[in-house]
Enzyme design. Structure first.
Site, mmCIF file in Angstrom:
data_model
loop_
_atom_site.group_PDB
_atom_site.id
_atom_site.type_symbol
_atom_site.label_atom_id
_atom_site.label_comp_id
_atom_site.label_asym_id
_atom_site.label_seq_id
_atom_site.Cartn_x
_atom_site.Cartn_y
_atom_site.Cartn_z
ATOM 1 N N GLY A 1 -3.485 -2.286 -7.665
ATOM 2 C CA GLY A 1 -4.378 -3.034 -6.775
ATOM 3 C C GLY A 1 -5.813 -2.557 -6.786
ATOM 4 O O GLY A 1 -6.738 -3.346 -7.012
ATOM 5 N N HIS B 1 0.846 -1.188 0.000
ATOM 6 C CA HIS B 1 0.000 0.000 0.000
ATOM 7 C C HIS B 1 0.884 1.241 0.000
ATOM 8 O O HIS B 1 2.073 1.169 0.315
ATOM 9 C CB HIS B 1 -0.928 -0.021 1.203
ATOM 10 C CG HIS B 1 -2.037 -1.015 1.043
ATOM 11 N ND1 HIS B 1 -2.705 -1.560 2.093
ATOM 12 C CD2 HIS B 1 -2.581 -1.563 -0.067
ATOM 13 C CE1 HIS B 1 -3.623 -2.396 1.646
ATOM 14 N NE2 HIS B 1 -3.556 -2.420 0.339
ATOM 15 N N ASP C 1 -0.935 -1.322 5.141
ATOM 16 C CA ASP C 1 -0.891 -0.331 6.211
ATOM 17 C C ASP C 1 -2.079 -0.533 7.151
ATOM 18 O O ASP C 1 -3.211 -0.242 6.777
ATOM 19 C CB ASP C 1 -0.916 1.068 5.611
ATOM 20 C CG ASP C 1 -0.725 2.156 6.641
ATOM 21 O OD1 ASP C 1 -0.806 1.866 7.856
ATOM 22 O OD2 ASP C 1 -0.504 3.306 6.232
ATOM 23 N N ARG D 1 -8.191 -14.330 1.451
ATOM 24 C CA ARG D 1 -9.015 -15.537 1.530
ATOM 25 C C ARG D 1 -8.576 -16.559 0.483
ATOM 26 O O ARG D 1 -8.397 -17.736 0.778
ATOM 27 C CB ARG D 1 -10.492 -15.196 1.340
ATOM 28 C CG ARG D 1 -11.379 -16.429 1.433
ATOM 29 C CD ARG D 1 -12.831 -16.144 1.046
ATOM 30 N NE ARG D 1 -13.563 -17.379 1.004
ATOM 31 C CZ ARG D 1 -13.543 -18.244 0.003
ATOM 32 N NH1 ARG D 1 -12.807 -17.995 -1.067
ATOM 33 N NH2 ARG D 1 -14.228 -19.360 0.040
ATOM 34 N N HIS E 1 -10.256 -0.213 -1.198
ATOM 35 C CA HIS E 1 -10.481 -1.503 -1.863
ATOM 36 C C HIS E 1 -10.313 -2.663 -0.875
ATOM 37 O O HIS E 1 -9.857 -3.733 -1.224
ATOM 38 C CB HIS E 1 -9.594 -1.645 -3.096
ATOM 39 C CG HIS E 1 -8.127 -1.673 -2.818
ATOM 40 N ND1 HIS E 1 -7.430 -0.580 -2.373
ATOM 41 C CD2 HIS E 1 -7.221 -2.665 -2.929
ATOM 42 C CE1 HIS E 1 -6.163 -0.908 -2.210
ATOM 43 N NE2 HIS E 1 -6.005 -2.162 -2.534
ATOM 44 N N ASP F 1 -11.323 -6.171 -1.818
ATOM 45 C CA ASP F 1 -10.376 -6.837 -2.713
ATOM 46 C C ASP F 1 -9.237 -7.470 -1.926
ATOM 47 O O ASP F 1 -8.794 -8.579 -2.219
ATOM 48 C CB ASP F 1 -9.780 -5.844 -3.725
ATOM 49 C CG ASP F 1 -10.827 -5.177 -4.589
ATOM 50 O OD1 ASP F 1 -11.911 -5.759 -4.759
ATOM 51 O OD2 ASP F 1 -10.563 -4.068 -5.081
#
Length: 154
Positions: free
Chosen positions: A66, A19, A91, A107, A98, A101
């Site tokens: 991303g 990030h 972070d 997952r 997002h 996402d």
């Protein structure tokens, strides 16, 4: 879910994600570990990929950013066993627009039994593992078995 055994190659396919507030940390970490990382295939999302390639002077397969779907591109590669390891410096103090996402990516990584490092310490442990430079058997969902069961029991 039935599982099957597959084998990671010696040369790992490593996804690098950071990030905005963590990009410098990832740059510092990759510089520190350049001699090891350069022995593997590296993938990165958007801006991170461009920053890493320019700074490290090694090839990086760059996906899209991303928030624009790069996390999902990595997730799709996980399901095809095209990524072996994820180093994802996110972070924890910043809200993520997002966020769904990111959760979906983590997952999918858990479903497909992919190692994920989300901090510098976990990335240090992962990159120093003797498993990084050797073939490694591991279990993943047996999709063919899953599909057959679903088709035979609609």
């Amino acid at each position: 879910m039935d599982m099957k055994q597959i084998e990671m190659p010696e040369q790992k396919r490593i996804a690098l994600i950071a990030h905005d507030n963590m990009k410098q940390d990832l740059l510092d970490w990759t510089h520190k570990n350049l001699s090891i990382l350069s022995q593997h295939q590296l993938y990165a999302t958007g801006t991170t990929g461009h920053l890493l390639e320019n700074s490290l002077q090694i090839p990086i397969t760059k996906l899209i950013s991303g928030p624009l779907g790069g996390d999902q591109q990595i997730g799709a590669m996980l399901t095809e066993q095209k990524i072996d390891i994820i180093v994802f410096f996110w972070d924890p103090f910043e809200p993520m627009p997002h966020d769904p996402d990111v959760k979906a990516l983590l997952r999918v990584a858990a479903v497909w039994n992919v190692a994920v490092a989300c901090s510098r310490s976990s990335a240090d442990f992962m990159i120093s593992s003797p498993l990084l430079s050797q073939k490694h058997p591991y279990s993943v969902p047996d999709y063919e078995s899953y599909l057959q069961k679903r088709l035979n029991n609609p």
